[in-house]
Enzyme design. Structure first.
Site, mmCIF file in Angstrom:
data_model
loop_
_atom_site.group_PDB
_atom_site.id
_atom_site.type_symbol
_atom_site.label_atom_id
_atom_site.label_comp_id
_atom_site.label_asym_id
_atom_site.label_seq_id
_atom_site.Cartn_x
_atom_site.Cartn_y
_atom_site.Cartn_z
ATOM 1 N N THR A 104 36.033 33.872 37.470
ATOM 2 C CA THR A 104 36.492 34.690 38.456
ATOM 3 C C THR A 104 35.256 35.833 38.548
ATOM 4 O O THR A 104 35.123 36.585 37.825
ATOM 5 C CB THR A 104 37.726 35.440 38.179
ATOM 6 N N LYS A 179 41.224 33.608 45.014
ATOM 7 C CA LYS A 179 41.380 33.912 43.621
ATOM 8 C C LYS A 179 41.351 35.312 43.478
ATOM 9 O O LYS A 179 42.562 35.764 42.782
ATOM 10 C CB LYS A 179 40.278 33.375 42.858
ATOM 11 N N LYS A 247 38.924 44.771 36.192
ATOM 12 C CA LYS A 247 37.701 43.937 36.740
ATOM 13 C C LYS A 247 38.037 43.368 38.102
ATOM 14 O O LYS A 247 37.398 43.399 38.865
ATOM 15 C CB LYS A 247 37.076 43.259 35.591
#
Length: 327
Positions: A104, A179, A247
């Site tokens: 990711t 995602k 994050k």
């Protein structure tokens, strides 16, 4: 394509065997795939040798593999293991035919890696995953993929070994956006679940009773079920940390700014995650959001010591063989 065809067709390389990567490499090995592995900390990769993995000392040593799959923590890490001095794309005239990235990372970082892969003669497929190591071990992982359709078809038999579903969403890096959207929902639902659980407890309802009701209602999901043990028994052993979720929410907020989409709820949850980190919970599982909510509400949480089902029983033969300790 049958499992036998998969085992005999392509050689695989894997870069990054953290908590998730190790489980997924094990699934490939248990399915009979030929897998060579690189990890920055070699000892973590060596645990897979008993299952047949070949451990190498640099990512560059995987350049002769047909397909190399990467699963690392950040855009900088992805750049290093692909285009760095000892990266898998660093050897002149040698590169894997297909690079599949399951990390990711930012769209911008991924696009740079894609350009480098193309220059080296590799095709790149983005294939980030949804789930944690327990989800992956049970065979319940979901994958979203984007890139050239022909590359997707080549990678599909191996991606299908990693989990229960693979969704192709188009060209380029659009899978990264999917995602990121997924993880924004993850953070928002986690915070909402923490709030309602503390609200119910403040009113005299056991956490296990509330979550049993939620899980069996139309609002229940795989996610609410597998987070129930953490909320009930306060075990915050990390499957996905507050730092990592923060994050990802920041990546989502960046995407919102770039695409002109306001994300007020995401912004609020990101602020809460920053508080979580400031309070020292950033390295714990993000389910520790319930602790922050309880503190703000004047509620003292104690483990309920209730045996609750996380809903993650094995769903495929690879997972069942792993749970039985056989190949």
């Amino acid at each position: 394509m049958s499992d036998h065809d998969v085992r005999e067709t392509k050689s695989l390389g894997w870069i990054g065997v953290g908590r998730m990567g190790a489980v997924l490499v094990e699934r490939l090995l248990r399915a009979g795939c030929d897998v060579s592995v690189y990890n920055r900390t070699r000892a973590k990769a060596e645990t897979l040798e008993a299952l047949g993995a070949i451990v190498v000392d640099t990512a560059a040593e995987l350049s002769d593999r047909d397909i190399v799959i990467t699963m690392v923590s950040s855009s900088d890490d992805l750049m290093a293991v692909t285009g760095g001095a000892d990266g898998v794309l660093s050897r002149e005239g040698r590169a894997p035919g297909l690079l599949v990235d399951c990390s990711t990372v930012s769209v911008e970082g991924a696009e740079e890696v894609r350009r480098r892969a193309e220059a080296a003669g590799s095709t790149m497929l983005a294939a980030p995953v949804s789930g944690n190591p327990k989800v992956a071990r049970a065979g319940r992982l979901s994958i979203v993929a984007s890139g050239p359709r022909a590359a997707y078809e080549v990678a599909l038999p191996y991606l299908e070994l990693l989990g229960r579903s693979v969704t192709y969403v188009g060209e380029g890096e659009v899978a990264r956006l999917v995602k990121i959207c997924h993880n924004l929902l993850l953070g928002i639902v986690a915070q909402s679940l923490a709030e309602i659980t503390v609200l119910a407890e403040r009113g005299g309802v056991a956490r296990s009773d509330l979550l049993e009701f939620i899980n069996d209602s139309v609002m229940g999901s795989t996610f609410t079920r597998y987070k129930t043990p953490a909320f009930v028994n306060l075990d915050f052993t990390p499957s996905f940390t507050g730092h990592l979720l923060s994050k990802d929410l920041e990546l989502g907020l960046d995407a919102g700014r770039r695409l002109g989409v306001p994300l007020p709820v995401t912004s609020t949850v990101q602020g809460i995650l920053r508080n979580l980190i400031d309070e020292g919970y950033g390295d714990q599982d993000f389910a520790s959001l319930i602790v922050l909510e309880a503190q703000a509400s004047g509620v003292t949480l104690t483990p309920e010591h209730v045996d609750v089902d996380d809903g993650l029983s094995p769903v495929d033969d690879v997972a069942r063989r792993a749970s039985e300790g056989t190949r």
